[in-house]
Design an enzyme around this catalytic site. Structure first.
Site, mmCIF file in Angstrom:
data_model
loop_
_atom_site.group_PDB
_atom_site.id
_atom_site.type_symbol
_atom_site.label_atom_id
_atom_site.label_comp_id
_atom_site.label_asym_id
_atom_site.label_seq_id
_atom_site.Cartn_x
_atom_site.Cartn_y
_atom_site.Cartn_z
ATOM 1 N N ASN A 1 0.848 -1.213 -0.092
ATOM 2 C CA ASN A 1 -0.053 -0.046 0.031
ATOM 3 C C ASN A 1 0.942 1.149 0.048
ATOM 4 O O ASN A 1 1.555 1.516 0.809
ATOM 5 C CB ASN A 1 -0.884 -0.022 1.272
ATOM 6 C CG ASN A 1 -1.777 1.322 1.164
ATOM 7 O OD1 ASN A 1 -1.707 1.824 0.474
ATOM 8 N ND2 ASN A 1 -2.682 1.086 2.181
ATOM 9 N N LYS B 1 3.175 0.930 3.331
ATOM 10 C CA LYS B 1 3.187 -0.291 4.024
ATOM 11 C C LYS B 1 3.042 -1.499 3.308
ATOM 12 O O LYS B 1 2.671 -1.650 2.347
ATOM 13 C CB LYS B 1 1.577 0.140 4.711
ATOM 14 C CG LYS B 1 1.432 1.146 5.674
ATOM 15 C CD LYS B 1 0.057 0.986 6.237
ATOM 16 C CE LYS B 1 -0.363 2.536 6.480
ATOM 17 N NZ LYS B 1 -2.000 2.588 6.518
ATOM 18 N N HIS C 1 -13.030 2.757 -0.150
ATOM 19 C CA HIS C 1 -13.215 1.563 0.974
ATOM 20 C C HIS C 1 -13.561 0.334 0.391
ATOM 21 O O HIS C 1 -14.119 -0.328 1.374
ATOM 22 C CB HIS C 1 -13.797 2.151 2.347
ATOM 23 C CG HIS C 1 -13.259 3.155 3.106
ATOM 24 N ND1 HIS C 1 -13.942 4.236 3.654
ATOM 25 C CD2 HIS C 1 -12.025 3.353 3.413
ATOM 26 C CE1 HIS C 1 -13.197 5.120 4.350
ATOM 27 N NE2 HIS C 1 -12.017 4.569 4.220
ATOM 28 N N GLY D 1 -13.002 4.729 10.503
ATOM 29 C CA GLY D 1 -11.845 5.018 10.947
ATOM 30 C C GLY D 1 -11.585 6.682 10.758
ATOM 31 O O GLY D 1 -12.477 7.224 10.799
ATOM 32 N N ASN D 2 -10.186 6.843 10.590
ATOM 33 C CA ASN D 2 -9.990 8.355 10.379
ATOM 34 C C ASN D 2 -10.812 8.626 9.134
ATOM 35 O O ASN D 2 -11.485 9.896 9.151
ATOM 36 C CB ASN D 2 -8.404 8.325 10.158
ATOM 37 C CG ASN D 2 -7.900 9.161 11.060
ATOM 38 O OD1 ASN D 2 -8.438 10.360 11.372
ATOM 39 N ND2 ASN D 2 -6.650 9.166 11.148
ATOM 40 N N GLY D 3 -10.644 7.959 7.924
ATOM 41 C CA GLY D 3 -11.646 8.166 6.938
ATOM 42 C C GLY D 3 -12.721 7.012 7.281
ATOM 43 O O GLY D 3 -12.529 6.225 7.674
ATOM 44 N N ASP E 1 -8.853 12.111 17.181
ATOM 45 C CA ASP E 1 -8.784 10.496 17.821
ATOM 46 C C ASP E 1 -9.978 10.592 18.667
ATOM 47 O O ASP E 1 -10.156 11.318 19.542
ATOM 48 C CB ASP E 1 -7.602 10.276 18.555
ATOM 49 C CG ASP E 1 -7.348 8.676 18.743
ATOM 50 O OD1 ASP E 1 -8.396 8.424 19.656
ATOM 51 O OD2 ASP E 1 -6.365 8.116 18.016
ATOM 52 N N PHE E 2 -10.629 9.596 18.617
ATOM 53 C CA PHE E 2 -12.051 9.355 19.239
ATOM 54 C C PHE E 2 -11.915 9.003 20.932
ATOM 55 O O PHE E 2 -12.703 9.265 21.632
ATOM 56 C CB PHE E 2 -13.153 8.404 18.649
ATOM 57 C CG PHE E 2 -13.751 8.678 17.533
ATOM 58 C CD1 PHE E 2 -13.362 9.326 16.381
ATOM 59 C CD2 PHE E 2 -15.167 8.897 17.673
ATOM 60 C CE1 PHE E 2 -13.984 9.953 15.446
ATOM 61 C CE2 PHE E 2 -15.914 9.613 16.587
ATOM 62 C CZ PHE E 2 -15.096 10.149 15.487
ATOM 63 N N ARG E 3 -10.627 8.466 20.925
ATOM 64 C CA ARG E 3 -10.437 8.105 22.276
ATOM 65 C C ARG E 3 -10.087 9.673 23.341
ATOM 66 O O ARG E 3 -10.556 9.841 24.101
ATOM 67 C CB ARG E 3 -9.069 7.324 22.508
ATOM 68 C CG ARG E 3 -9.338 5.770 22.167
ATOM 69 C CD ARG E 3 -8.121 5.240 21.867
ATOM 70 N NE ARG E 3 -7.615 5.626 20.511
ATOM 71 C CZ ARG E 3 -6.602 4.862 19.708
ATOM 72 N NH1 ARG E 3 -5.896 3.727 20.152
ATOM 73 N NH2 ARG E 3 -6.210 5.558 18.546
ATOM 74 N N GLU F 1 -14.820 -1.169 15.161
ATOM 75 C CA GLU F 1 -14.360 -2.125 16.107
ATOM 76 C C GLU F 1 -14.276 -1.854 17.410
ATOM 77 O O GLU F 1 -14.284 -2.785 18.292
ATOM 78 C CB GLU F 1 -12.909 -2.653 15.133
ATOM 79 C CG GLU F 1 -13.160 -2.947 13.877
ATOM 80 C CD GLU F 1 -11.917 -3.361 13.256
ATOM 81 O OE1 GLU F 1 -10.785 -3.651 13.762
ATOM 82 O OE2 GLU F 1 -11.922 -3.295 11.989
HETATM 83 P P1 ADP Z 1 -7.460 4.731 9.263
HETATM 84 O O1 ADP Z 1 -6.954 3.277 8.854
HETATM 85 O O2 ADP Z 1 -8.704 5.482 8.299
HETATM 86 O O3 ADP Z 1 -6.355 5.639 9.330
HETATM 87 P P2 ADP Z 1 -8.352 3.298 11.709
HETATM 88 O O4 ADP Z 1 -9.591 2.574 10.966
HETATM 89 O O5 ADP Z 1 -7.193 2.946 11.992
HETATM 90 O O6 ADP Z 1 -8.199 4.585 10.456
HETATM 91 O O7 ADP Z 1 -9.061 4.018 12.526
HETATM 92 C C1 ADP Z 1 -8.400 4.950 13.493
HETATM 93 C C2 ADP Z 1 -9.345 5.640 14.282
HETATM 94 O O8 ADP Z 1 -9.979 4.639 15.240
HETATM 95 C C3 ADP Z 1 -8.420 6.587 15.659
HETATM 96 O O9 ADP Z 1 -8.343 7.894 14.959
HETATM 97 C C4 ADP Z 1 -9.582 6.370 16.670
HETATM 98 O O10 ADP Z 1 -10.372 7.744 16.604
HETATM 99 C C5 ADP Z 1 -10.193 5.155 16.549
HETATM 100 N N1 ADP Z 1 -9.917 4.301 17.639
HETATM 101 C C6 ADP Z 1 -9.229 3.255 17.683
HETATM 102 N N2 ADP Z 1 -9.223 2.790 18.839
HETATM 103 C C7 ADP Z 1 -10.073 3.150 19.628
HETATM 104 C C8 ADP Z 1 -10.640 2.922 20.796
HETATM 105 N N3 ADP Z 1 -10.046 1.993 21.630
HETATM 106 N N4 ADP Z 1 -11.866 3.656 21.112
HETATM 107 C C9 ADP Z 1 -12.285 4.548 20.388
HETATM 108 N N5 ADP Z 1 -11.664 4.814 19.113
HETATM 109 C C10 ADP Z 1 -10.571 4.227 18.748
#
Ligand code: ADP
Length: 396
Positions: A7, A14, A179, A209-211, A283-285, A334
């Site tokens: 990728n 990656k 996606h 996800g981020n996207g 970031d959602f955390r 997830e």
């Molecule tokens: P991408 O591949 O689009 O970059 P991902 O699918 O890896 O993104 O998702 C990343 C996002 O998932 C992070 O920005 C975060 O907001 C969220 N994330 C990851 N782990 C957790 C968690 N335990 N609780 C809440 N959100 C999470």
């Protein structure tokens, strides 16, 4: 067969080496800062992750280092290049030319290049990765797997914008969706988990996800998805705005003195939950923590995100005249049970009931709806690399 999945971004790459028989990841890693200075992160299965600085003026050196790491006598996972049977490349935009994955030929590369206009940041980088691999592994077959291909089944009414038709004819301005590898993988797996035939069920996949994007999959085909000509349309994302009133652009441009590049940067990098939370985080955390601490913009960002996802799900129930299954995937889908519960809270009119205990699990494949819920709801971890490896083997 061992498949190297690549990728390639403009300054990063990656990779995963996957044994397609056992579907085991033999090694994975990442090259970063290609063209700047360069570093390689490499991790063999069961081994430690090691990061080392390496001079990578171009992607060719990066792939050379990847091959050296994979074949290293101590930490490598194969003896020689001969043990890599094929390379699967993620390619972002296949335009209207590619409705499925293809074995890469000179003709295919030309056709991908013709789609560069539609994804100027991604497609050229993907092609650089293809060329670099060809140089170093001239006898290994390669396959291109497109993010857009799965959505080529969308009907015209779903992919046309309300714009002058000439723009479609002249420039192919239409909705494509992204996606696709993930939506295809997750919707297929969802049908298996629901124990229903894939070609006779209605599934809505929420790739958060981020996207982030939502996809309506009817009888095994994508019939609508929330991203459009580019990945900017649709949901509110980490830093991308998603849908807005297009007239806001003129308004903000005048107020803030922004040109087109400034506006695009604002929409792609400074908006979404990051912008909404007044810069707390994408970031959602972090947003969850900030909201718990009483930071109102962070709570607003989470509320807007959930509401937008729920509205898209609702509209896709209309698009398919029903829904049997809903699946959550990617980082937020997830892992974030609170967000899933909040989205499903809007969907009770569909007879959806969530099992709180099941919904509290993280990152694993599970049904989170109760046995008497009218629509089955699942968490299905996505695995785009495995999907690319499977496609690659299937084609060869
Ligand atoms: P991408 O591949 O689009 O970059 P991902 O699918 O890896 O993104 O998702 C990343 C996002 O998932 C992070 O920005 C975060 O907001 C969220 N994330 C990851 N782990 C957790 C968690 N335990 N609780 C809440 N959100 C999470």
């Amino acid at each position: 067969m061992n498949v190297l999945v690549i990728n390639c971004g403009s300054s990063s790459l990656k990779f995963q080496l996957i044994n397609s028989d056992s579907e085991e990841v033999l090694a994975k890693g990442l090259c970063e800062r290609i063209g700047i200075d360069g570093s390689l992160t490499y991790q063999p299965a069961g081994g430690e992750k090691v990061k080392s600085g390496k001079a990578m003026p171009t992607h060719t050196e990066a792939i050379q280092f990847v091959i050296e790491a994979l074949t290293d006598p101590q930490t490598g996972v194969v003896k020689s290049l001969d043990e890599i049977g094929a390379v699967g490349h993620r390619v972002v935009h296949g335009g209207e030319k590619f409705a499925s994955s293809v074995v890469i030929t000179e003709e295919v590369k030309k056709a991908v290049e013709e789609c560069n206009d539609l994804a100027p940041l991604h497609n050229p980088a993907n092609l650089i990765g293809v060329n670099a691999c060809e140089k170093l592994m001239p006898n290994t077959p390669m396959v291109a797997v497109f993010d857009t291909a799965f959505h080529q089944t969308m009907p015209e009414k779903a992919y046309m914008y309300g714009l002058p038709y000439a723009y479609y004819e002249k420039y192919k301005v239409r909705r494509y969706g992204f996606h696709g590898t993930s939506h295809s993988f997750v919707s297929r797996r969802t049908a298996e988990l629901a124990d229903v035939p894939y070609n006779a069920t209605k599934t809505i996949v929420c790739h958060l996800g981020n996207g982030a994007s939502v996809c309506a999959v009817k009888d095994g085909e994508s019939v609508d998805t929330s991203m459009g000509l580019t990945p900017l349309e649709g949901l509110v994302m980490g830093t991308r705005s998603g849908d807005i009133d297009p007239a806001i652009l003129e308004f903000i441009a005048k107020k803030e003195g922004l040109d087109i590049a400034g506006l695009m940067k604002m929409l792609n990098k400074e908006s979404g939950v990051y912008g909404l939370s007044d810069g707390v985080s994408s970031d959602f955390r972090d947003l969850g923590t900030a909201a718990e601490e009483g930071k109102k913009p962070a709570q607003t960002a989470l509320d807007v995100f959930a509401y937008r996802v729920a509205k898209y799900v609702g509209s896709y129930v209309a698009a398919m005249n029903g829904v049997d299954n809903i699946a959550f995937t990617a980082g937020i889908g997830e892992n974030d049970g609170a967000m899933r519960a909040s989205i499903c809270g809007y969907l009770q009119f569909l007879g959806i009931q969530i099992d709180e205990k099941a919904n509290a699990t993280r990152g694993e494949e599970i049904m989170i709806s109760t046995p008497d819920s009218k629509v089955k709801v699942f968490v299905v971890p996505t695995n785009e690399e495995l999907a690319i490896a499977r496609e690659t083997v299937a084609l060869l």
